[in-house]
Design a protein around this motif. Structure first.
Motif, short mmCIF file in Angstrom:
data_model
loop_
_atom_site.label_atom_id
_atom_site.label_comp_id
_atom_site.label_asym_id
_atom_site.label_seq_id
_atom_site.Cartn_x
_atom_site.Cartn_y
_atom_site.Cartn_z
N ALA A 358 0.82 -1.21 0.00
CA ALA A 358 0.00 0.00 0.00
C ALA A 358 0.86 1.26 0.00
O ALA A 358 0.57 2.23 -0.72
CB ALA A 358 -0.94 -0.01 1.21
N GLU A 359 1.91 1.27 0.78
CA GLU A 359 2.75 2.47 0.87
C GLU A 359 3.42 2.78 -0.47
O GLU A 359 3.62 3.95 -0.81
CB GLU A 359 3.80 2.30 1.97
N GLU A 360 3.77 1.74 -1.22
CA GLU A 360 4.36 1.97 -2.53
C GLU A 360 3.35 2.60 -3.49
O GLU A 360 3.64 3.58 -4.19
CB GLU A 360 4.87 0.65 -3.12
N LEU A 361 2.13 2.07 -3.50
CA LEU A 361 1.09 2.60 -4.39
C LEU A 361 0.64 4.00 -3.99
O LEU A 361 0.21 4.79 -4.84
CB LEU A 361 -0.11 1.66 -4.42
N LEU A 362 0.73 4.30 -2.70
CA LEU A 362 0.28 5.61 -2.21
C LEU A 362 1.41 6.61 -2.05
O LEU A 362 1.21 7.69 -1.50
CB LEU A 362 -0.43 5.43 -0.85
N LEU A 400 -6.36 2.43 -3.69
CA LEU A 400 -5.38 1.39 -3.99
C LEU A 400 -5.76 0.58 -5.23
O LEU A 400 -4.90 0.25 -6.05
CB LEU A 400 -5.23 0.46 -2.78
N MET A 401 -7.04 0.28 -5.38
CA MET A 401 -7.48 -0.48 -6.56
C MET A 401 -7.33 0.35 -7.84
O MET A 401 -6.99 -0.16 -8.90
CB MET A 401 -8.92 -0.93 -6.39
N PHE A 402 -7.57 1.67 -7.71
CA PHE A 402 -7.35 2.52 -8.88
C PHE A 402 -5.87 2.55 -9.24
O PHE A 402 -5.50 2.42 -10.41
CB PHE A 402 -7.83 3.95 -8.62
#
Length: 413
Positions: A358-362, A400-402
């Motif tokens: 999650a931290e990578e995607l955000l 996150l899904m986006f």
């Protein structure tokens, strides 16, 4: 009369199930232990000379496991039941494939257990029946009843008073809410602080339309989240049936039955096809399983909408008539309990095993790469969630899904 309505409902539902049991391949059913799936399985078993095959998924985390109830229903009915308890690692392993299976940024977190139970069923059958549609047709969602009482209660307070109360609720720190919850010894609901903050957002709404939008939204101002965004959440169904907008405005201020029926109508036009049925169809077809939905037989839909409201909602409980039908097959104590839904403990996973992903995607880099989302409000919620101050699992899951879908799309180009 009520006995005749129950009898006719039983007959009609049984025939709708029977027509979907016609197959020249192995057949089974998803069984969560809830009312809808238990109705479908009960009627399948009542019309089968052999034990039917049923499937459920379980999680070890407290508050997320309905498999124990499904097993009791299966044992009572005598089905050939299979259950699979999954670790967080097994469930998390499917997340990277979600953009491939759904082919869009689909963000209902129950997509994970739906895929996993489909995968389990496909090892034994090619067709599986599910109980989707019961909540929309027979007024099963808790938010219908909660929404009505909230809107009615708000009507007694002048808007300035509601606005002031909303301000006070927001100023009260989450830690204080949690302290109250701990001191209540179970008297206050779980996530009491988050619920109070949601109430604060609802209290500040002036119109019935804004009230409903806020009630069902994970982000209170979507346009502030999407760069250059400007949206009306209800525009889709208003376009499909323009009269619904006026019906909503007229009915939200009237009787409880009118209020609930309009929420059922909106969910039947939006949430049911765009979320529930999309989720079941794509998750099942990802493993080559055909899912059939007998409760959405056109005759059942027509019958449900003709039923008097008091046969759907009685004693503050939705799906009353379905409960009466099911009690003919299964003891009441096996299904008469609070609704749980079909979820996974994403809130805990985002603070634990899913946190690096999650931290990578955000990260600011990844958010800036897509160019669609504003980083500040997302990062604020992420920090609050990770620290345990708030539970932002659903709103963060949407982001996150986006992000994951966008990365997958970009990699294919």
């Amino acid at each position: 009369s009520t006995p005749e309505a129950i009898e006719q409902s039983d007959t009609l539902l049984k025939d709708a199930v029977k027509s979907r049991m016609i197959a020249d391949v192995p057949l089974g059913a998803f069984l969560s232990g809830g009312i809808d799936s238990s109705v479908v399985v009960s009627m399948m078993q009542a019309q089968s000379s052999q034990p039917i095959q049923t499937f459920s998924i379980g999680f070890s985390e407290e508050g997320y496991n309905e498999a124990v109830y499904a097993k009791k229903v299966a044992q009572h009915l005598g089905t050939q039941h299979q259950e699979l308890y999954l670790s967080s690692q097994e469930a998390i392993a499917v997340i990277p494939q979600l953009p491939v299976w759904f082919d869009e940024p689909f963000a209902d977190v129950s997509q994970i257990p739906t895929y996993l139970v489909s995968q389990l069923a496909r090892k034994s059958v090619t067709v599986s029946l599910s109980g989707d549609g019961g909540d929309e047709l027979f007024a099963g969602y808790h938010r219908y009843h909660l929404g009505y009482h909230l809107w009615r209660w708000m009507g007694y307070l002048p808007f300035p008073a509601r606005k002031a109360l909303a301000f006070l609720l927001r100023r009260f720190p989450i830690s204080a809410y949690e302290w109250l919850c701990a001191c209540s010894r179970g008297m206050l609901p779980a996530r009491f602080g988050d619920k109070c903050q949601k109430l604060a957002s609802i209290l500040a709404m002036k119109t019935p339309q804004a009230f409903y939008e806020t009630l069902i939204s994970f982000w209170p101002r979507p346009a502030a989240l999407v760069a250059g965004g400007n949206t009306n959440l209800l525009l889709g169904w208003q376009t499909q049936a323009g009269y619904c907008g006026n019906l909503l405005k007229e009915s939200l201020g009237k009787s409880k039955s009118q209020f609930i029926e309009q929420m059922q109508l909106m969910d039947s036009m939006t949430y049911l096809p765009d979320d529930i049925l999309t989720k079941v169809d794509r998750a099942s077809m990802a493993v080559g399983l055909e899912a059939r939905v007998p409760l959405l037989d056109h005759r059942v839909i027509e019958w449900a909408w003709r039923l008097p409201p008091d046969l759907k909602v009685r004693y503050g409980q939705g799906k009353w008539i379905l409960r009466q039908v099911l009690s003919r097959y299964v003891p009441t104590e096996l299904f008469d309990r609070p609704k749980m839904g079909f979820g996974v403990p994403i809130d805990r996973w985002l603070r634990g095993p899913l946190r690096p992903w999650a931290e990578e995607l955000l990260s600011e880099t990844q958010l800036a790469a897509s160019g669609y989302l504003q980083g500040a409000p997302i990062m604020k919620r992420w920090k609050e969630h990770v620290s345990g101050q708030r539970n932002w699992q659903y709103s963060l899951w949407g982001v996150l899904m986006f992000q994951q879908w966008y990365q997958h799309l970009k990699a294919e180009v």
